[in-house]
Design a protein around this motif. Structure first.
Motif, PDB file in Angstrom:
ATOM      1  N   SER A   1       0.825  -1.212   0.000  1.00  0.00           N
ATOM      2  CA  SER A   1       0.000   0.000   0.000  1.00  0.00           C
ATOM      3  C   SER A   1       0.854   1.254   0.000  1.00  0.00           C
ATOM      4  N   SER A   2       2.161   1.097   0.139  1.00  0.00           N
ATOM      5  CA  SER A   2       3.079   2.234   0.148  1.00  0.00           C
ATOM      6  C   SER A   2       3.785   2.353  -1.196  1.00  0.00           C
ATOM      7  N   LYS A   3       3.685   3.541  -1.794  1.00  0.00           N
ATOM      8  CA  LYS A   3       4.362   3.781  -3.063  1.00  0.00           C
ATOM      9  C   LYS A   3       5.856   3.583  -2.917  1.00  0.00           C
ATOM     10  N   TRP A   4       6.435   4.048  -1.803  1.00  0.00           N
ATOM     11  CA  TRP A   4       7.881   3.963  -1.637  1.00  0.00           C
ATOM     12  C   TRP A   4       8.347   2.550  -1.330  1.00  0.00           C
ATOM     13  N   CYS A   5       7.516   1.791  -0.630  1.00  0.00           N
ATOM     14  CA  CYS A   5       7.871   0.374  -0.433  1.00  0.00           C
ATOM     15  C   CYS A   5       7.903  -0.341  -1.775  1.00  0.00           C
ATOM     16  N   LEU A   6       6.932  -0.028  -2.635  1.00  0.00           N
ATOM     17  CA  LEU A   6       6.923  -0.642  -3.958  1.00  0.00           C
ATOM     18  C   LEU A   6       8.156  -0.246  -4.753  1.00  0.00           C
ATOM     19  N   ARG A   7       8.540   1.027  -4.695  1.00  0.00           N
ATOM     20  CA  ARG A   7       9.719   1.475  -5.432  1.00  0.00           C
ATOM     21  C   ARG A   7      10.995   0.819  -4.898  1.00  0.00           C
TER      22      ARG A   7
ATOM     23  N   PHE B   1      -3.219  -3.229  -1.468  1.00  0.00           N
ATOM     24  CA  PHE B   1      -2.622  -2.708  -2.699  1.00  0.00           C
ATOM     25  C   PHE B   1      -3.666  -2.011  -3.563  1.00  0.00           C
ATOM     26  N   HIS B   2      -4.788  -2.655  -3.811  1.00  0.00           N
ATOM     27  CA  HIS B   2      -5.806  -2.103  -4.706  1.00  0.00           C
ATOM     28  C   HIS B   2      -6.431  -0.834  -4.128  1.00  0.00           C
ATOM     29  N   SER B   3      -6.562  -0.760  -2.822  1.00  0.00           N
ATOM     30  CA  SER B   3      -7.174   0.418  -2.209  1.00  0.00           C
ATOM     31  C   SER B   3      -6.278   1.644  -2.270  1.00  0.00           C
ATOM     32  N   SER B   4      -4.979   1.424  -2.548  1.00  0.00           N
ATOM     33  CA  SER B   4      -4.030   2.545  -2.581  1.00  0.00           C
ATOM     34  C   SER B   4      -3.585   2.898  -3.995  1.00  0.00           C
TER      35      SER B   4
ATOM     36  N   LYS C   1       3.307   3.692 -13.820  1.00  0.00           N
ATOM     37  CA  LYS C   1       4.547   2.931 -13.905  1.00  0.00           C
ATOM     38  C   LYS C   1       4.789   2.130 -12.625  1.00  0.00           C
ATOM     39  N   ASP C   2       4.483   2.775 -11.472  1.00  0.00           N
ATOM     40  CA  ASP C   2       4.647   2.079 -10.193  1.00  0.00           C
ATOM     41  C   ASP C   2       3.719   0.869 -10.114  1.00  0.00           C
ATOM     42  N   ILE C   3       2.508   0.999 -10.616  1.00  0.00           N
ATOM     43  CA  ILE C   3       1.544  -0.096 -10.558  1.00  0.00           C
ATOM     44  C   ILE C   3       2.033  -1.281 -11.386  1.00  0.00           C
ATOM     45  N   GLN C   4       2.420  -0.995 -12.626  1.00  0.00           N
ATOM     46  CA  GLN C   4       2.842  -2.070 -13.514  1.00  0.00           C
ATOM     47  C   GLN C   4       4.122  -2.749 -13.034  1.00  0.00           C
TER      48      GLN C   4
END
Length: 437
Positions: free
Chosen positions: A104-110, A149-152, A159-162
């Motif tokens: 759910s965190s953009k930065w964790c995903l990055r 994930f989907h709620s955020s 690009k972050d999603i893909q």
């Protein structure tokens, strides 16, 4: 960006991995400034599992492990992102603590995207921990993990999603630990396993310093290693004895380095003879305890130290090197009884006096006498130091042999003679004899 979006953006960076201190990140992309990088969702694990793991990492072992982790004082924004990604690149081991709200965190995903990119290089090691989540839920974005994930997603770039979905799928296939299944969910046991794995991976970085000019040591190492390898089901003590300057410490260090990766708990107490004389035996006991299991408690007398050592070492397979013991009470204060140690532990002792090994209450399993180098190895060692090659030039060959003849086969004496020789000083045999003594 409206107020709600700003709040979400702030939350997405809060609790993301950042260093516990702020050094300068090197510009070289191949530099390794950190031993371990911890990637985690702060709101899920910062005060619990991640904190336990972090403190265990930085407080174990002889050499401190440099760990990159959460710090809320790191500035957010563009500079923050660049700092985090550089830190990942500059870390040897990348530990992912993938919890329910991790995605759910953009930065964790990055972080995850960059970590999975780094995993394709041979210089990075990725260790995933699926903390109270199922790897299949991470892979297919199901359950509460997928819901977070989907709620955020509305706050993420396309690009972050893909790339995030791609990275989540990739990490789910890696061999890692599931916290709920490992040791029936006992997190303390999981932390111990992660620590052992990290120490194994970093083993080469925690070797004792040994001179590059090793001569005639292979046979000694092989004999002692054979002893160790044939008695793995018991606690064993190996004693190496011989005159001062003969190379006992060097031999013991080589043995220690060769065994170190098999032990989570290790301690090297150097120059015990001098340290005990200057600071007392209790000082050595404090050092041993600190290296095996750090504690704030200070030892002020030997009897108290013995009790604490027995307590701290119980149940721990340890590798201990006790260097240059010159009195039986030193050995008894540090390793008096086989019962102090867990099966598989190894204690290596170096001393000038065989009598100490004979009289030890521990009952030393193997005693190895180290003798002087023969003439061939003595000349080879001298030439390696003096000329950085295996032979001397013709103009110095006679004087080199003369020095060897006078010094005998003591490695330390040969090194001292070499320092005089290479400094351009006139070396006569009277000076050489003084160096030997």
């Amino acid at each position: 960006m409206d107020k709600g979006q700003k709040s979400a953006e702030k939350e997405s960076t809060k609790g993301v991995s950042a260093p516990s201190f702020i050094p300068q990140i090197p510009s070289g992309r191949n530099s390794s400034q950190y031993d371990v990088f911890l990637s985690f969702r702060g709101s899920d694990t910062r005060k619990a599992f991640t904190d336990h793991l972090y403190n265990s990492l930085v407080n174990i072992g002889i050499v401190p492990i440099c760990v990159f982790r959460d710090d809320n004082n790191i500035p957010i924004g563009k500079e923050f992102g660049s700092y985090i990604l550089d830190a990942i690149t500059c870390s040897r081991i990348l530990i992912l603590i993938i919890s329910e709200n991790y995605a759910s965190s953009k930065w964790c995903l990055r972080e995850l995207i960059h970590i999975m990119d780094c995993s394709k290089s041979t210089s990075h090691i990725v260790l995933p921990i699926f903390y109270k989540v199922n790897p299949s839920h991470v892979r297919y974005l199901k359950g509460s993990f997928g819901e977070a994930f989907h709620s955020s997603k509305e706050h993420f770039d396309e690009k972050d999603i893909q790339e995030g979905q791609r990275a989540l799928s990739e990490v789910s296939y890696l061999n890692g630990w599931e916290s709920e299944k490992f040791a029936n969910g006992h997190e303390g046991e999981l932390v111990k396993k992660v620590i052992k794995t990290v120490l194994d991976k970093l083993g080469r970085d925690f070797q004792l310093n040994v001179t590059k000019h090793l001569v005639g040591i292979c046979d000694h190492v092989n004999k002692i290693r054979n002893w160790v390898d044939t008695s793995a089901n018991d606690v064993r003590m190996i004693g190496i004895y011989g005159m001062g300057g003969i190379g006992k410490t060097t031999l013991a260090k080589v043995i220690y380095n060769g065994l170190s990766n098999d032990f989570e708990y290790r301690s090297f107490l150097s120059d015990i003879r001098e340290t005990a004389h200057c600071n007392g035996i209790h000082h050595l006991q404090n050092q041993l305890i600190k290296e095996i299991e750090p504690t704030e408690r200070q030892i002020w007398n030997v009897d108290d130290g013995i009790n604490v050592i027995q307590s701290r070492l119980k149940g721990k397979k340890a590798l201990i090197l006790l260097d240059d013991i010159d009195h039986l009470n030193q050995l008894n204060a540090l390793a008096r009884d086989r019962k102090w140690f867990m099966t598989g532990s190894t204690i290596i002792v170096t001393t000038r006096y065989k009598a100490i090994l004979d009289q030890s209450e521990f009952k030393v399993d193997y005693k190895y006498e180290l003798n002087e180098l023969d003439e061939v190895h003595s000349l080879l060692l001298f030439n390696k130091h003096a000329f950085h090659m295996d032979h001397s030039s013709r103009e110095f060959e006679d004087i080199s042999r003369g020095i060897i003849s006078t010094m005998g086969g003591l490695p330390l004496a040969l090194e001292r003679a070499n320092s005089q020789f290479t400094c351009g000083r006139t070396v006569d045999f009277i000076q050489v004899r003084e160096l030997k003594n």
